[in-house]
Design a protein around this motif. Structure first.
Motif, PDB file in Angstrom:
ATOM      1  N   SER A 213     -35.119 -37.065 -61.588  1.00  0.00           N
ATOM      2  CA  SER A 213     -35.255 -36.276 -62.813  1.00  0.00           C
ATOM      3  C   SER A 213     -34.558 -34.934 -62.667  1.00  0.00           C
ATOM      4  O   SER A 213     -34.287 -34.460 -61.559  1.00  0.00           O
ATOM      5  CB  SER A 213     -36.734 -36.043 -63.152  1.00  0.00           C
ATOM      6  N   VAL A 214     -34.259 -34.348 -63.816  1.00  0.00           N
ATOM      7  CA  VAL A 214     -33.676 -33.011 -63.898  1.00  0.00           C
ATOM      8  C   VAL A 214     -34.503 -32.213 -64.890  1.00  0.00           C
ATOM      9  O   VAL A 214     -34.837 -32.707 -65.975  1.00  0.00           O
ATOM     10  CB  VAL A 214     -32.206 -33.059 -64.379  1.00  0.00           C
ATOM     11  N   ARG A 215     -34.855 -31.002 -64.521  1.00  0.00           N
ATOM     12  CA  ARG A 215     -35.595 -30.131 -65.433  1.00  0.00           C
ATOM     13  C   ARG A 215     -34.871 -28.795 -65.535  1.00  0.00           C
ATOM     14  O   ARG A 215     -34.650 -28.123 -64.524  1.00  0.00           O
ATOM     15  CB  ARG A 215     -37.030 -29.914 -64.933  1.00  0.00           C
ATOM     16  N   GLY A 216     -34.454 -28.425 -66.749  1.00  0.00           N
ATOM     17  CA  GLY A 216     -33.695 -27.203 -66.950  1.00  0.00           C
ATOM     18  C   GLY A 216     -34.415 -26.210 -67.836  1.00  0.00           C
ATOM     19  O   GLY A 216     -35.084 -26.586 -68.800  1.00  0.00           O
ATOM     20  N   GLU A 217     -34.276 -24.945 -67.485  1.00  0.00           N
ATOM     21  CA  GLU A 217     -34.801 -23.845 -68.302  1.00  0.00           C
ATOM     22  C   GLU A 217     -33.681 -22.850 -68.535  1.00  0.00           C
ATOM     23  O   GLU A 217     -33.101 -22.317 -67.587  1.00  0.00           O
ATOM     24  CB  GLU A 217     -35.975 -23.147 -67.600  1.00  0.00           C
ATOM     25  N   PHE A 218     -33.364 -22.636 -69.810  1.00  0.00           N
ATOM     26  CA  PHE A 218     -32.328 -21.663 -70.164  1.00  0.00           C
ATOM     27  C   PHE A 218     -32.852 -20.739 -71.258  1.00  0.00           C
ATOM     28  O   PHE A 218     -33.523 -21.189 -72.189  1.00  0.00           O
ATOM     29  CB  PHE A 218     -31.069 -22.357 -70.693  1.00  0.00           C
ATOM     30  N   GLY A 219     -32.492 -19.464 -71.150  1.00  0.00           N
ATOM     31  CA  GLY A 219     -32.741 -18.573 -72.272  1.00  0.00           C
ATOM     32  C   GLY A 219     -33.272 -17.212 -71.879  1.00  0.00           C
ATOM     33  O   GLY A 219     -33.528 -16.919 -70.708  1.00  0.00           O
TER      34      GLY A 219
END
Length: 380
Positions: A163-169
């Motif tokens: 899995s890949v989990r991304g957080e942007f902002g």
């Protein structure tokens, strides 16, 4: 013997990205270093031609950076350029790119390439038929953090990626009591704004090039801040989405979850971070840093809500070394594109890659509007 050079017409260079990343840190930096180094040891120099709508701003930029050519009529300057670059508003990009293709110029552009998938595919077909080199900015792939992540993938560090989990902002100020960090058009759908159209194009090429093609998306886009203030201090209705929450199913079986928001306050080490979990190890990659935890060094946490956590979880990860010098990501891709132009070969991040990004953005918006999972068929 005179050094060969290529005229580069930069349209939209007075904007934030056009000026800071593409003119200042890329084209002018390349010019000042003596040009783009070619495989045979020679160099090709770039000769910038600045284009935009504001003559006073263009003249000021030209004077400050020792650029002799600028114009408010970019079509008239195409004859003097070998490469056309576009960093205008999304809504203005398509006709300018179309004109450059018709003039037989190599074209490099910011993303999204167009406002609609159908338009992007048409531009890709025109560029292919014209035999030009065409490319779209894929800057995230050239970031040090993601290059280290690429190295881990190539070295088999993860085993099977799960899995890949991304957080942007980050929080973009509304513009009333503090000036906004982003242009107001970003928050008006009628001007091509919206975080889905902007960021899903990024996420598509990141996921596609690192983990596999996106086959389906489930997304929720929303406008958390409905009222903002523009550059003149006037209030306006924010008609574009400023946050999006997506689940992306990849052909490799990997599931990716990425949150994108201009309405969140940062509690992480970098403005974007991706956690990749695999059977043999995990990694957290940001803009510059990348940290890993191998299977053999993974601790065994025990859930106990009755006691305070005492384990230093962050200290249990190992830093991935640079092992190389990383140049500005935008500049690195500029140099790659110029080498492709000189060699007469296709750029690997071409208009078709841009079209796939728009396909994901449109599918994400459809998923949000209709409350359902949307499958993406391979583009032909």
């Amino acid at each position: 013997m005179n050094q060969p050079s290529i005229g580069v017409l930069l349209n939209g260079v007075t904007g934030r990205m056009g000026y800071r990343q593409h003119l200042l840190r890329s084209v002018l930096s390349i010019r000042d270093q003596g040009g783009v180094a070619l495989p045979d040891g020679s160099r090709v120099q770039l000769e910038p031609i600045l284009a935009g709508r504001n003559a006073a701003k263009l003249k000021d930029l030209a004077d400050r950076h020792d650029v002799t050519a600028w114009t408010t009529d970019p079509e008239s300057a195409l004859a003097d350029a070998g490469i056309y670059f576009d960093a205008q508003l999304t809504s203005a990009r398509e006709p300018s790119v179309r004109a450059a293709i018709a003039a037989g110029k190599h074209v490099y552009a910011e993303k999204p390439l167009a406002e609609k998938l159908t338009s992007a595919l048409e531009l890709a077909g025109l560029a292919r038929d014209a035999g030009i080199c065409h490319g779209v900015v894929h800057d995230k792939l050239f970031l040090p953090g993601l290059r280290k992540l690429r190295r881990l993938i190539d070295g088999g560090f993860f085993g099977r990626v799960l899995s890949v989990r991304g957080e942007f902002g980050y929080w973009v100020f509304e513009g009333d009591w503090q000036e906004a960090q982003r242009p107001s058009w970003n928050y008006r759908a009628e001007d091509g704004g919206g975080i889905v159209l902007d960021m899903f194009c990024h996420w598509n090429y990141v996921l596609e090039n690192l983990f596999g093609r996106v086959e389906a998306v489930t997304a929720k886009a929303t406008t958390h801040i409905p009222r903002r203030w523009d550059e003149q201090g006037d209030a306006y209705a924010a008609t574009a989405d400023d946050a999006a929450y997506g689940i992306f199913e990849l052909e490799s079986g990997v599931v990716a979850q990425i949150n994108s928001s201009w309405s969140t306050r940062v509690f992480r080490d970098e403005l974007v971070e991706f956690q990749v979990d695999g059977t043999e190890g995990s990694a957290v990659a940001g803009l510059r840093r990348c940290r890993v935890q191998h299977r053999s060094a993974t601790p065994k946490p025990v859930w106990n809500p009755d006691l305070p956590a005492t384990e230093p979880f962050r200290d249990q990860w190992q830093e991935v070394p640079d092992n190389a010098e990383f140049d500005n990501g935008f500049k690195a891709q500029w140099e790659e594109f110029v080498r492709d132009v000189v060699a007469g070969r296709q750029h690997r991040y071409d208009f078709y890659s841009a079209a796939r990004g728009l396909q994901l953005a449109e599918a994400g918006l459809t998923s949000s509007a209709e409350g359902r999972r949307v499958e993406l068929k391979p583009l032909t």
